[in-house]
Design a protein around this motif. Structure first.
Motif, PDB file in Angstrom:
ATOM      1  N   ILE A 125       0.877  -1.096  -0.048  1.00  0.00           N
ATOM      2  CA  ILE A 125      -0.086   0.221  -0.058  1.00  0.00           C
ATOM      3  C   ILE A 125       0.890   1.209  -0.015  1.00  0.00           C
ATOM      4  O   ILE A 125       0.644   2.269  -0.832  1.00  0.00           O
ATOM      5  CB  ILE A 125      -0.884   0.040   1.142  1.00  0.00           C
ATOM      6  N   PHE A 126       1.976   1.085   0.599  1.00  0.00           N
ATOM      7  CA  PHE A 126       3.080   2.364   0.933  1.00  0.00           C
ATOM      8  C   PHE A 126       3.508   2.625  -0.453  1.00  0.00           C
ATOM      9  O   PHE A 126       3.562   3.829  -0.798  1.00  0.00           O
ATOM     10  CB  PHE A 126       3.826   1.929   1.905  1.00  0.00           C
ATOM     11  N   ARG A 127       3.795   1.561  -1.236  1.00  0.00           N
ATOM     12  CA  ARG A 127       4.446   1.792  -2.448  1.00  0.00           C
ATOM     13  C   ARG A 127       3.618   2.515  -3.583  1.00  0.00           C
ATOM     14  O   ARG A 127       3.709   3.209  -4.424  1.00  0.00           O
ATOM     15  CB  ARG A 127       5.122   0.248  -2.919  1.00  0.00           C
ATOM     16  N   LYS A 128       2.137   2.178  -3.328  1.00  0.00           N
ATOM     17  CA  LYS A 128       1.238   2.700  -4.250  1.00  0.00           C
ATOM     18  C   LYS A 128       0.731   4.030  -4.147  1.00  0.00           C
ATOM     19  O   LYS A 128       0.539   4.802  -5.034  1.00  0.00           O
ATOM     20  CB  LYS A 128      -0.231   1.951  -4.221  1.00  0.00           C
ATOM     21  N   ARG A 129       0.848   4.404  -2.869  1.00  0.00           N
ATOM     22  CA  ARG A 129       0.358   5.805  -2.318  1.00  0.00           C
ATOM     23  C   ARG A 129       1.669   6.637  -2.133  1.00  0.00           C
ATOM     24  O   ARG A 129       1.494   7.937  -1.877  1.00  0.00           O
ATOM     25  CB  ARG A 129      -0.219   5.804  -0.988  1.00  0.00           C
ATOM     26  N   PHE A 131       5.453   8.408  -3.682  1.00  0.00           N
ATOM     27  CA  PHE A 131       6.258   8.708  -5.136  1.00  0.00           C
ATOM     28  C   PHE A 131       7.606   8.022  -4.574  1.00  0.00           C
ATOM     29  O   PHE A 131       8.015   8.341  -3.547  1.00  0.00           O
ATOM     30  CB  PHE A 131       6.254   9.868  -5.265  1.00  0.00           C
ATOM     31  N   SER A 132       8.063   7.170  -5.573  1.00  0.00           N
ATOM     32  CA  SER A 132       9.366   6.664  -5.233  1.00  0.00           C
ATOM     33  C   SER A 132      10.516   7.566  -5.056  1.00  0.00           C
ATOM     34  O   SER A 132      11.407   7.048  -4.200  1.00  0.00           O
ATOM     35  CB  SER A 132       9.777   5.486  -6.314  1.00  0.00           C
ATOM     36  N   GLY A 133      10.314   8.795  -5.402  1.00  0.00           N
ATOM     37  CA  GLY A 133      11.399   9.756  -5.348  1.00  0.00           C
ATOM     38  C   GLY A 133      11.282  10.508  -4.126  1.00  0.00           C
ATOM     39  O   GLY A 133      12.068  11.225  -3.569  1.00  0.00           O
ATOM     40  N   ALA A 134      10.279  10.237  -3.093  1.00  0.00           N
ATOM     41  CA  ALA A 134      10.045  10.783  -2.042  1.00  0.00           C
ATOM     42  C   ALA A 134      11.022  10.801  -0.766  1.00  0.00           C
ATOM     43  O   ALA A 134      11.674   9.504  -1.025  1.00  0.00           O
ATOM     44  CB  ALA A 134       8.698  10.409  -1.133  1.00  0.00           C
ATOM     45  N   PRO A 135      11.456  11.835   0.019  1.00  0.00           N
ATOM     46  CA  PRO A 135      12.444  11.666   1.097  1.00  0.00           C
ATOM     47  C   PRO A 135      11.993  10.443   1.901  1.00  0.00           C
ATOM     48  O   PRO A 135      10.680  10.340   2.260  1.00  0.00           O
ATOM     49  CB  PRO A 135      12.387  13.042   1.687  1.00  0.00           C
ATOM     50  N   LEU A 136      13.194   9.545   2.312  1.00  0.00           N
ATOM     51  CA  LEU A 136      12.839   8.516   3.284  1.00  0.00           C
ATOM     52  C   LEU A 136      12.138   7.417   2.773  1.00  0.00           C
ATOM     53  O   LEU A 136      11.764   6.433   3.298  1.00  0.00           O
ATOM     54  CB  LEU A 136      12.374   9.038   4.713  1.00  0.00           C
ATOM     55  N   TYR A 137      11.729   7.485   1.502  1.00  0.00           N
ATOM     56  CA  TYR A 137      10.999   6.299   0.784  1.00  0.00           C
ATOM     57  C   TYR A 137      11.767   4.980   1.130  1.00  0.00           C
ATOM     58  O   TYR A 137      11.123   3.864   1.421  1.00  0.00           O
ATOM     59  CB  TYR A 137      11.002   6.456  -0.884  1.00  0.00           C
ATOM     60  N   TRP A 138      13.155   4.933   0.799  1.00  0.00           N
ATOM     61  CA  TRP A 138      13.854   3.847   1.094  1.00  0.00           C
ATOM     62  C   TRP A 138      13.954   3.484   2.418  1.00  0.00           C
ATOM     63  O   TRP A 138      13.662   1.999   2.945  1.00  0.00           O
ATOM     64  CB  TRP A 138      15.297   3.993   0.760  1.00  0.00           C
ATOM     65  N   MET A 139      13.941   4.315   3.460  1.00  0.00           N
ATOM     66  CA  MET A 139      13.792   3.876   4.841  1.00  0.00           C
ATOM     67  C   MET A 139      12.803   3.000   5.284  1.00  0.00           C
ATOM     68  O   MET A 139      12.987   2.088   5.953  1.00  0.00           O
ATOM     69  CB  MET A 139      14.052   5.177   5.515  1.00  0.00           C
TER      70      MET A 139
END
Length: 327
Positions: A125-129, A131-139
């Motif tokens: 759900i997180f990945r859908k909502r 954007f992959s370029g958002a800060p701390l997306y990787w975290m």
């Protein structure tokens, strides 16, 4: 044969002395165990003298003969104690649990699997909502992966308790506590830049590795040290999250989800203090704790989604303010 079996039994009992409890000190239990090992087990304590399938109908769980004897003698003792209206004690550090399909603690196994599924569901759900370029997306992906790994080993451990699965479960449990602290520190310090975030990540990786190596190098798990460290980090993380949420309550109204998660996870953790025999020898306070945490997972991921989107909007706004039109 009787002499060899008793030697094996004495060795195995000494190896398990740390788990000694009132139940396994009872004479009727010990007599049953000696007799079972002598009649059913080979001299290695693992192999069966008779047809394996007649003794254990779930051979894929790999219950050795000695453990099978302990299980059967435990229930033989429990039945006698119940008939005499005597309270049921623990055996080898644990309350009696009825196996289901060869699974040692069915309720905790199922509820651990539920936690695994909920983390898997919410990271999708997180990945859908977000954007992959958002800060701390990787975290938050690191957070999900650590939790998925920890709950996987929790499933394995509660299904089949061995020295290895216990070690992996303890490492997994510590990783859950530490990753929550890591998320906290990374969230607070992300604005300092990638270099600081990298140093923070390195520190936590080294800290976790050091703790795991310490547990592994010891002849047995240092339960007091492990519990003290887990408790200290957990308390620090909860208090810090609550302070951070209070500080940002006006600029980031969605932090109430993080605060609720911190409070509720602390509250349900109190179930670990309750030490009573499981209901129907299946559901105990530990399994209920696992069930409770599964339904709290979504609250924290909702916070993660809103926070990442907030940081992305803040980033875009900062870029637009710094944008200069060409002459």
């Amino acid at each position: 044969m009787y002499y060899c079996s008793n030697i094996i039994l004495i060795i195995l009992l000494n190896l398990r002395c740390i788990y000694s409890s009132a139940g396994d000190q009872l004479e009727q239990y010990r007599s049953c165990l000696y007799y079972c090992v002598d009649q059913e087990c080979d001299t290695d304590g693992r192999s069966y003298l008779h047809n394996y399938d007649e003794i254990n109908i779930f051979p894929f769980m790999q219950w050795p003969c000695f453990d099978e004897c302990r299980y059967n003698c435990m229930w033989d003792t429990v039945e006698k104690l119940e008939s005499a209206n005597v309270s049921i004690p623990q055996f080898h550090g644990k309350w009696p649990f009825v196996r289901v399909l060869g699974i040692q603690e069915p309720a905790s196994t199922i509820f651990s699997f539920l936690n695994f599924l909920f983390h898997l569901k919410w990271i999708k759900i997180f990945r859908k909502r977000v954007f992959s370029g958002a800060p701390l997306y990787w975290m938050w992906h690191v957070f999900a992966c650590v939790n998925l790994n920890a709950w996987f080993w929790s499933i394995i451990f509660h299904a089949r308790d061995t020295q290895f699965t216990e070690f992996m479960d303890y490492c997994g449990a510590f990783s859950i506590i530490l990753i929550n602290c890591y998320v906290l520190v990374s969230r607070i310090c992300w604005i300092l830049g990638k270099l600081y975030c990298s140093l923070i990540s390195l520190f936590f990786i080294l800290f976790y590795t050091n703790h795991v190596l310490y547990l592994y190098s010891a002849r047995r798990i240092d339960y007091n040290y492990n519990m003290t460290l887990n408790f200290s980090i957990a308390i620090f993380t909860v208090i810090s999250w609550l302070i951070w949420c209070y500080w940002n309550r006006k600029s980031k109204p969605y932090v109430d989800k993080c605060a609720i998660y911190a409070v509720l996870t602390s509250a349900v953790a109190l179930l670990e203090i309750i030490d009573r025999a499981p209901i129907f020898y299946t559901i105990d306070s530990h399994s209920i704790w696992h069930l409770s945490t599964a339904f709290l997972v979504g609250i924290f991921y909702r916070f993660a989604i809103k926070d990442c989107n907030h940081l992305k909007r803040h980033e875009l706004k900062a870029k637009s303010l710094n944008f200069k039109k060409p002459l």
